[in-house]
Each structure stands twice: as C-alpha cells, then as structure tokens.
Design a protein around this motif. Structure first.
Motif, mmCIF file in Angstrom:
data_model
loop_
_atom_site.group_PDB
_atom_site.id
_atom_site.type_symbol
_atom_site.label_atom_id
_atom_site.label_comp_id
_atom_site.label_asym_id
_atom_site.label_seq_id
_atom_site.Cartn_x
_atom_site.Cartn_y
_atom_site.Cartn_z
ATOM 1 N N SER A 45 0.794 -1.179 0.177
ATOM 2 C CA SER A 45 -0.011 0.080 0.016
ATOM 3 C C SER A 45 0.779 1.134 -0.026
ATOM 4 O O SER A 45 0.632 2.250 -0.679
ATOM 5 C CB SER A 45 -0.903 -0.073 1.345
ATOM 6 O OG SER A 45 -1.609 1.161 1.441
ATOM 7 N N ASN A 46 1.848 1.307 0.819
ATOM 8 C CA ASN A 46 3.001 2.484 0.917
ATOM 9 C C ASN A 46 3.541 2.700 -0.384
ATOM 10 O O ASN A 46 3.546 3.789 -1.000
ATOM 11 C CB ASN A 46 3.826 2.158 2.162
ATOM 12 C CG ASN A 46 2.950 2.486 3.428
ATOM 13 O OD1 ASN A 46 2.069 3.103 3.580
ATOM 14 N ND2 ASN A 46 3.755 1.813 4.242
ATOM 15 N N VAL A 47 4.009 1.416 -0.993
ATOM 16 C CA VAL A 47 4.941 1.773 -2.117
ATOM 17 C C VAL A 47 3.898 2.199 -3.620
ATOM 18 O O VAL A 47 4.518 3.079 -3.979
ATOM 19 C CB VAL A 47 5.587 0.306 -2.534
ATOM 20 C CG1 VAL A 47 6.343 0.614 -3.945
ATOM 21 C CG2 VAL A 47 6.842 -0.049 -1.375
ATOM 22 N N LEU A 48 2.784 1.545 -3.474
ATOM 23 C CA LEU A 48 2.005 1.998 -4.610
ATOM 24 C C LEU A 48 1.087 3.340 -4.319
ATOM 25 O O LEU A 48 0.596 3.731 -5.426
ATOM 26 C CB LEU A 48 0.991 0.769 -4.848
ATOM 27 C CG LEU A 48 1.577 -0.581 -5.536
ATOM 28 C CD1 LEU A 48 0.538 -1.568 -5.685
ATOM 29 C CD2 LEU A 48 2.497 -0.437 -6.943
ATOM 30 N N GLY A 49 0.786 3.619 -3.195
ATOM 31 C CA GLY A 49 0.129 4.766 -2.815
ATOM 32 C C GLY A 49 -1.473 4.477 -3.039
ATOM 33 O O GLY A 49 -2.192 5.251 -3.382
ATOM 34 N N VAL A 50 -1.588 3.383 -2.597
ATOM 35 C CA VAL A 50 -3.077 2.881 -2.912
ATOM 36 C C VAL A 50 -3.608 2.285 -1.323
ATOM 37 O O VAL A 50 -2.836 1.508 -1.009
ATOM 38 C CB VAL A 50 -3.294 1.988 -3.791
ATOM 39 C CG1 VAL A 50 -4.893 1.226 -3.856
ATOM 40 C CG2 VAL A 50 -3.076 2.364 -5.131
ATOM 41 N N ASN A 51 -4.822 2.521 -1.167
ATOM 42 C CA ASN A 51 -5.295 1.928 -0.017
ATOM 43 C C ASN A 51 -5.539 0.618 0.305
ATOM 44 O O ASN A 51 -5.725 -0.044 -0.942
ATOM 45 C CB ASN A 51 -6.936 2.631 0.568
ATOM 46 C CG ASN A 51 -6.644 3.992 0.904
ATOM 47 O OD1 ASN A 51 -5.731 4.515 1.211
ATOM 48 N ND2 ASN A 51 -7.877 4.580 0.796
ATOM 49 N N ILE A 52 -5.080 -0.194 1.130
ATOM 50 C CA ILE A 52 -5.169 -1.682 1.314
ATOM 51 C C ILE A 52 -6.505 -2.004 0.958
ATOM 52 O O ILE A 52 -6.618 -3.140 0.243
ATOM 53 C CB ILE A 52 -4.968 -2.050 2.867
ATOM 54 C CG1 ILE A 52 -3.497 -1.886 3.083
ATOM 55 C CG2 ILE A 52 -5.389 -3.650 2.702
ATOM 56 C CD1 ILE A 52 -3.027 -2.236 4.646
ATOM 57 N N GLU A 53 -7.717 -1.352 1.203
ATOM 58 C CA GLU A 53 -9.030 -1.853 1.047
ATOM 59 C C GLU A 53 -9.062 -1.728 -0.579
ATOM 60 O O GLU A 53 -9.704 -2.663 -1.290
ATOM 61 C CB GLU A 53 -10.059 -1.108 1.446
ATOM 62 C CG GLU A 53 -10.252 -1.053 3.153
ATOM 63 C CD GLU A 53 -9.199 -0.162 3.771
ATOM 64 O OE1 GLU A 53 -8.179 0.737 2.938
ATOM 65 O OE2 GLU A 53 -9.166 0.123 4.855
ATOM 66 N N LYS A 54 -8.399 -0.994 -1.294
ATOM 67 C CA LYS A 54 -8.607 -0.800 -2.638
ATOM 68 C C LYS A 54 -7.844 -1.889 -3.445
ATOM 69 O O LYS A 54 -8.146 -2.559 -4.406
ATOM 70 C CB LYS A 54 -8.151 0.471 -3.360
ATOM 71 C CG LYS A 54 -8.958 1.645 -2.720
ATOM 72 C CD LYS A 54 -10.435 1.769 -3.420
ATOM 73 C CE LYS A 54 -11.386 2.811 -2.980
ATOM 74 N NZ LYS A 54 -12.588 2.660 -3.554
ATOM 75 N N ILE A 55 -6.612 -2.281 -2.706
ATOM 76 C CA ILE A 55 -5.784 -3.520 -3.227
ATOM 77 C C ILE A 55 -6.715 -4.823 -3.129
ATOM 78 O O ILE A 55 -6.730 -5.472 -4.086
ATOM 79 C CB ILE A 55 -4.604 -3.611 -2.526
ATOM 80 C CG1 ILE A 55 -3.687 -2.170 -2.780
ATOM 81 C CG2 ILE A 55 -3.788 -4.913 -3.045
ATOM 82 C CD1 ILE A 55 -2.311 -2.216 -1.885
ATOM 83 N N LEU A 56 -7.343 -5.002 -1.910
ATOM 84 C CA LEU A 56 -8.073 -6.094 -1.717
ATOM 85 C C LEU A 56 -9.286 -6.236 -2.622
ATOM 86 O O LEU A 56 -9.656 -7.377 -3.144
ATOM 87 C CB LEU A 56 -8.511 -6.218 -0.235
ATOM 88 C CG LEU A 56 -7.497 -6.367 0.819
ATOM 89 C CD1 LEU A 56 -8.177 -6.245 2.099
ATOM 90 C CD2 LEU A 56 -6.739 -7.545 0.511
ATOM 91 N N SER A 57 -9.831 -5.075 -3.104
ATOM 92 C CA SER A 57 -10.957 -5.334 -3.830
ATOM 93 C C SER A 57 -10.434 -5.187 -5.290
ATOM 94 O O SER A 57 -11.452 -5.651 -6.245
ATOM 95 C CB SER A 57 -12.021 -4.163 -3.650
ATOM 96 O OG SER A 57 -11.323 -2.853 -4.040
ATOM 97 N N GLY A 58 -9.333 -4.735 -5.858
ATOM 98 C CA GLY A 58 -8.823 -4.832 -6.945
ATOM 99 C C GLY A 58 -9.455 -3.698 -7.923
ATOM 100 O O GLY A 58 -9.398 -4.190 -9.391
ATOM 101 N N ASP A 59 -9.889 -2.628 -7.458
ATOM 102 C CA ASP A 59 -10.623 -1.810 -8.095
ATOM 103 C C ASP A 59 -10.604 -0.308 -7.559
ATOM 104 O O ASP A 59 -10.739 -0.233 -6.363
ATOM 105 C CB ASP A 59 -12.227 -2.205 -8.286
ATOM 106 C CG ASP A 59 -12.571 -1.136 -9.332
ATOM 107 O OD1 ASP A 59 -12.163 -0.255 -9.900
ATOM 108 O OD2 ASP A 59 -13.719 -1.538 -9.656
#
Length: 203
Positions: free
Chosen positions: A54-68
């Motif tokens: 999440s830190n490296v990509l700058g995306v919330n963990i929730e968004k990573i888990l949803s894939g969207d």
C-alpha cells in the motif's frame, strides 16, 4: 479476494509509476517472481505484505483487496461543494470536493455537517478597503475555541487556521457570492448564509 483483479490493479499502478517488477520487488524485499505471480493472478499478496505494498503503490489496502480504484466522477470544479474534515486527535484540517476516504491518526474521518449560526456562534463582517474583516464573538481558551474560518466561492477556498488565546478575527480578500464557515472545537462546523452574511456587511 479476486487474485486476477488484484494482480491487474498492482500491474496497472506499477506501470503508472514507471516501475519494473524488479524495482517493485526491491522496494518490498521480495523476489520479482513473486510480483510476476501476483500480476498473472496466480496468487495474492500475503496479509503481512499489504501494508508495505500500500505504501509503495500509494493505494489504500482496501482498494488493493477489492482490485478496483473506482475513480470519482468529475466534480466540475465547483468549490462550493467542499467538505471539511477535522481529526479529533491532532486537529489536522482537510478538505475535499468529491467522494473520498480520508484518515488521520489511524481513524477514518467523516465529513463535518454544518449547522446554521446561533447566538453562541455569530459573526460580524465589515468591509475594509478591498477586504472583509470578520470577527467572531467566541471564547478562545485552550479548551474551547474557533479552530478555523473558511470563505468559499465557486472556484476557490480560503482557509485561515486559528489557535487558542488569539483573537477570533480574520481578514479575507472580498469574494462576492461566497459562503463563510467557522469551526468550533466543541460544537462543530457553522455556516453563515450568503444573504445573512451580506446583511451584516458594513461599508
């Protein structure tokens, strides 16, 4: 968790950041084969790696888990749609004009709901040359004070932070048609209607 959707998201954000699989792997201290496996949907990141990813990509963990990422609709740039957020732990003040998820000090913040002024939260506005001089009759102790004053027009936000033991007064350049907000650390956000604001202006 849909590993294919998660993999596509990771690959898309990695490419946006112009990173190779090897570079992403180096940031996370894992092998580039692991990154390749994720991006091909052959597996999902381990829970222990989600925070770093999440830190490296700058995306919330929730968004990573949803894939969207679910991008917001364009807000048209109208700053009058602004929402205010205040962290109750550190006092950090944030604004947004569209749907968003804002967190501070480990807590998700909800947008403040404004109330119309009352006897305890009144303002006086005077025209002074090209400015509006705003005074607020309010206690400014360390326990109870006005935290900020914001003046909103169609295309801009002017926000002035106030602190305990200073005067509850601010000066803004004139913005006709604007809306004034004040935030009290005890009683929340107060809104002053444009018509009422205009009727209080003294020239």
């Amino acid at each position: 968790m849909d590993c294919i959707k998660v993999g596509r998201l990771i690959q898309g954000i990695r490419k946006e950041k112009r990173m190779t699989q090897k570079e992403l792997a180096q940031f996370m201290n894992i092998s580039d084969k692991t990154i390749s496996k994720w991006e091909r949907g052959l597996g999902c990141p381990d829970v222990s790696l989600l925070g770093e990813l999440s830190n490296v990509l700058g995306v919330n963990i929730e968004k990573i888990l949803s894939g969207d990422l679910n991008p917001n609709e364009q807000d048209g740039g109208n700053m009058k749609n602004v929402k205010f957020y205040v962290c109750q732990s550190c006092g950090n003040v944030m604004t947004s004009t569209g749907a968003t998820s804002i967190s501070c000090c480990g807590r998700i913040l909800e947008p403040l709901l404004s109330k119309l002024e009352n006897d305890q939260h009144q303002i006086t506005v005077h025209d002074i040359e090209e400015d509006c001089f705003v005074t607020i009759k309010h206690e400014m102790s360390r326990e109870h004070y006005i935290s900020f004053v914001a003046y909103i027009s169609y295309d801009r936000v002017m926000l002035i932070k106030l602190y305990p033991e200073q005067l509850a007064e601010v000066r803004f350049p004139k913005m006709y048609g604007g809306t004034l907000y004040t935030y009290c650390n005890r009683h929340g956000l107060w809104k002053y209607e444009e018509e009422k604001l205009g009727s209080r202006r003294v020239t």
